[in-house]
Design a protein around this motif. Structure first.
Motif, PDB file in Angstrom:
ATOM      1  N   LYS A  42      90.622  35.433 -27.558  1.00 33.54           N
ATOM      2  CA  LYS A  42      89.876  34.282 -27.767  1.00 33.54           C
ATOM      3  C   LYS A  42      89.720  33.601 -26.415  1.00 33.54           C
ATOM      4  N   LEU A  43      88.371  33.214 -25.994  1.00 36.82           N
ATOM      5  CA  LEU A  43      88.127  32.664 -24.716  1.00 36.82           C
ATOM      6  C   LEU A  43      87.252  31.288 -24.823  1.00 36.82           C
ATOM      7  N   PHE A  44      87.972  30.545 -24.091  1.00 39.44           N
ATOM      8  CA  PHE A  44      87.478  28.937 -24.165  1.00 39.44           C
ATOM      9  C   PHE A  44      87.381  28.470 -22.660  1.00 39.44           C
ATOM     10  N   GLY A  45      86.024  28.332 -22.455  1.00 42.22           N
ATOM     11  CA  GLY A  45      85.640  27.651 -21.019  1.00 42.22           C
ATOM     12  C   GLY A  45      85.051  26.518 -21.082  1.00 42.22           C
ATOM     13  N   PHE A  46      85.303  25.400 -20.000  1.00 40.41           N
ATOM     14  CA  PHE A  46      84.743  24.170 -20.053  1.00 40.41           C
ATOM     15  C   PHE A  46      84.833  23.534 -18.714  1.00 40.41           C
ATOM     16  N   VAL A  47      84.213  22.567 -18.351  1.00 38.89           N
ATOM     17  CA  VAL A  47      84.147  21.868 -17.012  1.00 38.89           C
ATOM     18  C   VAL A  47      85.025  20.884 -16.813  1.00 38.89           C
ATOM     19  N   ALA A  48      85.904  20.634 -15.845  1.00 39.57           N
ATOM     20  CA  ALA A  48      86.822  19.712 -15.664  1.00 39.57           C
ATOM     21  C   ALA A  48      86.962  19.676 -14.199  1.00 39.57           C
ATOM     22  N   ASP A  49      87.513  18.338 -13.876  1.00 40.33           N
ATOM     23  CA  ASP A  49      87.696  18.083 -12.366  1.00 40.33           C
ATOM     24  C   ASP A  49      89.384  18.158 -12.109  1.00 40.33           C
ATOM     25  N   CYS A  50      90.017  18.865 -11.722  1.00 37.84           N
ATOM     26  CA  CYS A  50      91.511  19.019 -11.852  1.00 37.84           C
ATOM     27  C   CYS A  50      91.833  17.955 -10.675  1.00 37.84           C
ATOM     28  N   GLY A  51      90.930  17.473  -9.795  1.00 36.20           N
ATOM     29  CA  GLY A  51      91.560  16.416  -8.643  1.00 36.20           C
ATOM     30  C   GLY A  51      91.524  15.243  -9.135  1.00 36.20           C
TER      31      GLY A  51
ATOM     32  N   ASP B  34      92.514  16.092 -19.399  1.00 40.28           N
ATOM     33  CA  ASP B  34      91.349  16.718 -20.349  1.00 40.28           C
ATOM     34  C   ASP B  34      91.750  18.234 -20.588  1.00 40.28           C
ATOM     35  N   VAL B  35      92.183  18.910 -19.281  1.00 40.94           N
ATOM     36  CA  VAL B  35      92.608  20.269 -19.240  1.00 40.94           C
ATOM     37  C   VAL B  35      93.616  20.582 -20.325  1.00 40.94           C
ATOM     38  N   PHE B  36      94.658  19.709 -20.376  1.00 40.24           N
ATOM     39  CA  PHE B  36      95.872  19.774 -21.240  1.00 40.24           C
ATOM     40  C   PHE B  36      95.324  19.464 -22.843  1.00 40.24           C
ATOM     41  N   LYS B  37      94.549  18.430 -23.106  1.00 43.25           N
ATOM     42  CA  LYS B  37      93.865  18.259 -24.309  1.00 43.25           C
ATOM     43  C   LYS B  37      93.088  19.499 -24.872  1.00 43.25           C
ATOM     44  N   GLN B  38      92.340  20.062 -24.049  1.00 47.08           N
ATOM     45  CA  GLN B  38      91.802  21.604 -24.462  1.00 47.08           C
ATOM     46  C   GLN B  38      92.649  22.643 -24.781  1.00 47.08           C
ATOM     47  N   VAL B  39      93.867  22.584 -23.990  1.00 47.21           N
ATOM     48  CA  VAL B  39      94.707  23.892 -24.312  1.00 47.21           C
ATOM     49  C   VAL B  39      95.676  23.306 -25.456  1.00 47.21           C
ATOM     50  N   ASP B  40      95.740  22.134 -25.939  1.00 41.81           N
ATOM     51  CA  ASP B  40      96.199  21.778 -27.022  1.00 41.81           C
ATOM     52  C   ASP B  40      95.504  22.075 -28.268  1.00 41.81           C
ATOM     53  N   GLU B  41      94.372  22.015 -28.065  1.00 39.99           N
ATOM     54  CA  GLU B  41      93.099  21.946 -29.196  1.00 39.99           C
ATOM     55  C   GLU B  41      93.107  23.493 -29.531  1.00 39.99           C
ATOM     56  N   LYS B  42      92.924  24.425 -28.437  1.00 39.36           N
ATOM     57  CA  LYS B  42      92.455  25.562 -28.371  1.00 39.36           C
ATOM     58  C   LYS B  42      93.416  26.664 -28.857  1.00 39.36           C
TER      59      LYS B  42
END
Length: 250
Positions: A64-73, A80-88
């Protein structure tokens, strides 16, 4: 001897987060791990870079591959990054901390400039490690790979701020490994020398010539190093790996 006997830990089916995965070293890492069957969540900070990366990686992805735009700064970006991790992903097995930006010396720059590079090159590593560890602890296993730089040791005069962030990543990785070892979590630090990526602000033809002359690495060289670290038997921790071009005499 079968080569798989020496690389027994397959990444196939593993759940992976790669930061800064849309360009350069990060994209090469995502491409390689996805081609080996890993389920990969990755992000970058520009929509076009994400589209280009997905176009390259989707045709060869076996997981599975999931890509998105996020500002880790930013704090919200990390959330949001870990929201995506938990969802995917059902859980998280591997974190590859790669997102970073180049930066020069400390003079003639604003405080906000310094804050921005520290947020991305250092604080995002710490925050992503924290988020990953809380998830990995539940499984009693995991692997964190921090992409650093040989600048942490060479300490060139032309990039003192960048050097400071990468030296901090080196120290942090050493201490973090001792902190999380008891939880079954591995920590590997990979420190590349010069690599042909957008961070190297030279004309493309010049960089290609340096690769040909063995003065510069390719991003795929670092991706292969990541896969090597992840493929070692459970008893074996690759804690530090330095990679430089043959003729980069540092």
């Amino acid at each position: 001897m079968n080569i798989q006997d020496l690389l027994p830990q397959s990444v196939s089916g593993k759940n992976v987060l790669v930061t800064g995965g849309t360009t350069g070293i990060g994209r090469a890492i995502v491409l390689l791990l996805a081609s080996q069957g890993a389920n990969v969540v990755f992000f970058g900070h520009e929509e076009q870079h994400l589209k280009d990366a997905l176009a390259d990686i989707l045709p060869i992805a076996k997981g599975k591959l999931f890509g998105f735009v996020a500002d880790c700064g930013t704090e919200d970006g990390i959330a949001d990054v870990f929201k995506q991790v938990d969802e995917k992903l059902e859980h998280l097995d591997i974190l590859v901390n790669n997102a970073a930006i180049g930066f020069g010396n400390a003079t003639d720059v604003s405080y906000n400039d310094l804050q921005h590079v520290l947020n991305i090159n250092l604080l995002s590593y710490l925050a992503c490690c924290g988020g990953a560890i809380t998830r990995m602890e539940k499984n009693g296993s995991g692997h964190i790979v921090n992409i650093g730089s040989l600048s942490a040791q060479v300490r060139e005069a032309t990039g003192s701020v960048y050097v400071a962030t990468k030296a901090a990543i080196r120290a942090y990785s050493e201490a973090l490994r001792k902190e999380v070892n008891k939880h079954g979590i591995k920590v590997s630090l990979i420190e590349p020398g010069a690599v042909d990526t957008d961070m190297q602000q030279k004309p493309t033809e010049e960089k290609l010539k340096k690769v040909e002359n063995e003065e510069m690495l390719q991003a795929t060289d670092i991706a292969a190093a990541v896969l090597y670290c992840l493929s070692q038997p459970k008893r074996c921790d690759v804690i530090e790996l330095k990679i430089r071009p043959h003729l980069q005499l540092i």
